[in-house]
Design an enzyme around this catalytic site. Structure first.
Site, mmCIF file in Angstrom:
data_model
loop_
_atom_site.group_PDB
_atom_site.id
_atom_site.type_symbol
_atom_site.label_atom_id
_atom_site.label_comp_id
_atom_site.label_asym_id
_atom_site.label_seq_id
_atom_site.Cartn_x
_atom_site.Cartn_y
_atom_site.Cartn_z
ATOM 1 N N SER A 173 46.199 -45.621 -31.321
ATOM 2 C CA SER A 173 45.167 -46.306 -32.111
ATOM 3 C C SER A 173 44.259 -45.374 -32.894
ATOM 4 O O SER A 173 43.396 -45.863 -33.643
ATOM 5 C CB SER A 173 44.312 -47.195 -31.201
ATOM 6 O OG SER A 173 45.034 -48.349 -30.834
ATOM 7 N N LYS A 216 44.083 -46.228 -36.475
ATOM 8 C CA LYS A 216 43.175 -47.231 -37.042
ATOM 9 C C LYS A 216 42.062 -46.610 -37.880
ATOM 10 O O LYS A 216 41.417 -47.309 -38.674
ATOM 11 C CB LYS A 216 42.598 -48.093 -35.928
ATOM 12 C CG LYS A 216 43.624 -49.000 -35.242
ATOM 13 C CD LYS A 216 42.948 -49.921 -34.238
ATOM 14 C CE LYS A 216 43.925 -50.932 -33.650
ATOM 15 N NZ LYS A 216 44.734 -50.402 -32.561
ATOM 16 N N SER A 228 39.403 -52.031 -30.857
ATOM 17 C CA SER A 228 40.742 -51.560 -31.202
ATOM 18 C C SER A 228 41.744 -52.717 -31.236
ATOM 19 O O SER A 228 42.857 -52.616 -30.707
ATOM 20 C CB SER A 228 41.208 -50.480 -30.210
ATOM 21 O OG SER A 228 42.215 -49.680 -30.782
#
Length: 302
Positions: free
Chosen positions: A97, A100, A152
């Site tokens: 993640s 992101k 997230s």
């Protein structure tokens, strides 16, 4: 984070020197680290002091080198470009993640944050429950950025990518326009060992290095709107009709301990292990640090 910082910020720093001595010091740094400094363009707004008054972190030898279990890490002081600690910093590996951060950059640069998105079944079917989005509800882009960066949310990542893909984004895809934008952004930032296959980081094909993630975070902290989101411990976002509330809890547990944090992002999939990137001011407020740690059993502790 605290251990790594202590190695260099325990007791001694060079304050501003007389002009001749300062020039000699600057010339020495330039000769030994010019390649790194050239590759890490200093972020506007990330400074806490003028270039002419940069102080230099000096090794505190009474503190042992940190013994970390992480597969790789990289710590840099931005103002001077000085590397404070590193291990396997150019090893290419999944970053989960942490991807992101680039997803948020693309959205922030290319979309109107007040635009609305209808959450699709495709987005809801993305693996993971964070964000608690529902099929058919309407959310603004800025609300989805909160879900993306605080909790997230993989659903939010897919929904945001669909904004750019005529045929719809997919967490397992990689041929959409949004993914092209992500990979273009990585190249633009000089992150030459970074490639993306999906907007959430679920794919182990989302690859980067600790050194490349510093470049990405350095770009990210140029934008106060984004950094403020990542520094928010908890938040509530509403659907556009005001009927649904989504309570978000930040995955960065260090926010309650360190007021010096500028921005941060966590990540995990089986293939990547625990990952963490964080930008912060050093306790003496004379330095800006970026710490990246990849594949560790204890991302907060280390």
């Amino acid at each position: 984070m605290a251990v790594l910082a202590t190695v260099y910020f325990g007791s001694v720093v060079f304050q501003k020197k007389p002009e001749t001595e300062q020039q000699n010091l600057s010339a020495s740094l330039s000769q030994t680290e010019n390649t790194l400094a050239a590759s890490l363009l200093l972020a506007q707004g990330a400074y806490i002091m003028a270039n002419s008054e940069i102080t230099v972190p000096i090794r505190k030898w009474s503190v042992e080198e940190p013994k970390l279990q992480a597969e790789s890490f990289f710590v840099i002081e931005l103002n001077s470009g000085k590397v404070l600690a590193q291990k396997e910093s150019e090893k290419i590996q999944p970053v989960a993640s942490l991807s992101k951060l680039v997803t948020a950059l693309i959205v922030f640069e290319r979309a109107n944050l007040k635009d609305e998105i209808v959450i699709s079944k495709n987005a809801i079917d993305t693996y993971g429950e964070m964000g608690n989005l529902k099929e058919g509800e309407i959310m603004t882009i800025d609300s989805l950025l909160y879900a993306l960066l605080i909790e997230s949310s993989n659903d939010a990542a897919t929904a945001l990518a669909e904004k750019f893909d005529a045929q719809g984004g997919s967490a397992s895809g990689g041929n959409g326009q949004f993914i092209e934008y992500m990979n273009q952004k990585a190249l633009q930032l000089g992150a030459k060992n970074t490639t993306f296959s999906d907007p959430s980081g679920l794919s182990p094909k989302n690859l980067s290095t600790a050194k490349d993630m510093v470049k990405i975070m350095q770009e990210f902290i140029k934008y106060p709107v984004l950094t403020e989101i990542t520094k928010t411990p908890e938040a509530d976002i509403l659907s556009s009709d005001g009927k649904r509330n989504h309570h978000l809890v930040n995955s960065n547990k260090l926010l309650v301990k360190y007021s010096e944090i500028i921005a941060g992002k966590t990540g995990y999939i089986d293939e990547s292990g625990n990952c963490f990137v964080i930008a912060l001011y050093a306790p003496n407020e004379k330095f800006t640090l970026i710490n990246v740690i990849l594949n560790t059993p204890d991302r907060m502790g280390e």
